[in-house]
Design an enzyme around this catalytic site. Sequence first.
Site, PDB file in Angstrom:
ATOM      1  N   ASN A   1      -6.093   0.715  -2.649  1.00 42.45           N
ATOM      2  CA  ASN A   1      -5.608   1.458  -1.486  1.00 42.45           C
ATOM      3  C   ASN A   1      -4.246   0.987  -0.990  1.00 42.45           C
ATOM      4  O   ASN A   1      -3.470   1.782  -0.448  1.00 42.45           O
ATOM      5  CB  ASN A   1      -6.628   1.383  -0.350  1.00 42.45           C
ATOM      6  CG  ASN A   1      -7.881   2.180  -0.639  1.00 42.45           C
ATOM      7  OD1 ASN A   1      -7.828   3.186  -1.355  1.00 42.45           O
ATOM      8  ND2 ASN A   1      -9.013   1.752  -0.103  1.00 42.45           N
TER       9      ASN A   1
ATOM     10  N   HIS B   1      -9.095 -10.231  -1.866  1.00 42.02           N
ATOM     11  CA  HIS B   1      -8.156  -9.151  -1.577  1.00 42.02           C
ATOM     12  C   HIS B   1      -6.834  -9.679  -1.010  1.00 42.02           C
ATOM     13  O   HIS B   1      -5.835  -8.956  -0.984  1.00 42.02           O
ATOM     14  CB  HIS B   1      -8.801  -8.200  -0.568  1.00 42.02           C
ATOM     15  CG  HIS B   1      -8.559  -6.749  -0.814  1.00 42.02           C
ATOM     16  ND1 HIS B   1      -8.144  -6.223  -2.031  1.00 42.02           N
ATOM     17  CD2 HIS B   1      -8.683  -5.668   0.028  1.00 42.02           C
ATOM     18  CE1 HIS B   1      -8.033  -4.906  -1.926  1.00 42.02           C
ATOM     19  NE2 HIS B   1      -8.341  -4.549  -0.695  1.00 42.02           N
TER      20      HIS B   1
END
EC number: 3.1.1.29
Length: 213
Positions: free
Chosen positions: A145, A52
């Site tokens: 997100n 990530h």
Amino acid sequence: MRGLLARLWGGRASVSREPDARPGESGAVVSGERWLVVGLGNPGPKYAGNRHNVGFMVVDELAAQRGERWRLHKAHAQVVETRVGDAPVVLAKPASYMNLSGGPVAKLSAFYKVPVDRIIVVHDELDIPFARLKLKRGGGSAGHNGLRSITASLGSPDYVRVRVGIGRPPGRMDAASFVLQDFSTAERKELDVHVARAADAVETVVTSGLEKA
């Protein structure tokens, strides 16, 4: 660098052909205008090697190539002020967690007076195989997100995305667990070149436009 990377990876990143950044009538980028390049990730050593955090890795590479050091900005982000070609560029890493990235990005955009069409966001992408890149302007968040937060805070999705492929999780592993794991041993052997290639793509967008990346 580009020639070496092309030999290693079999060509350029796949690019979505969408409108170029601040084009003139000829489609050329206007030189001298400031850009904001944001790498996405989660702050802190716990997350540093996670899939990530590959966006952080790419802007770290851009800063390291220039011998620059990060400093904390009041917008709640680490920043480097540098140049890419003739253009002034602000590199940024939000100091918030991924799903709150939009606040720092919007504040930096306002502080440096950088419009949405000269913002580049570098992020991990599950839907692209590891060691592949795709670039595009605009679009949805595809469940990411960080992108969702940035779009909401900027009030527009029309920034450039450098989508750094991390691939899909194996078997039945859920995506949330996968992205918060470190890259595998095999992936780490190729990661430096993958990150350098993404950094090269960012530079090309700034100097020559999205269609040339």
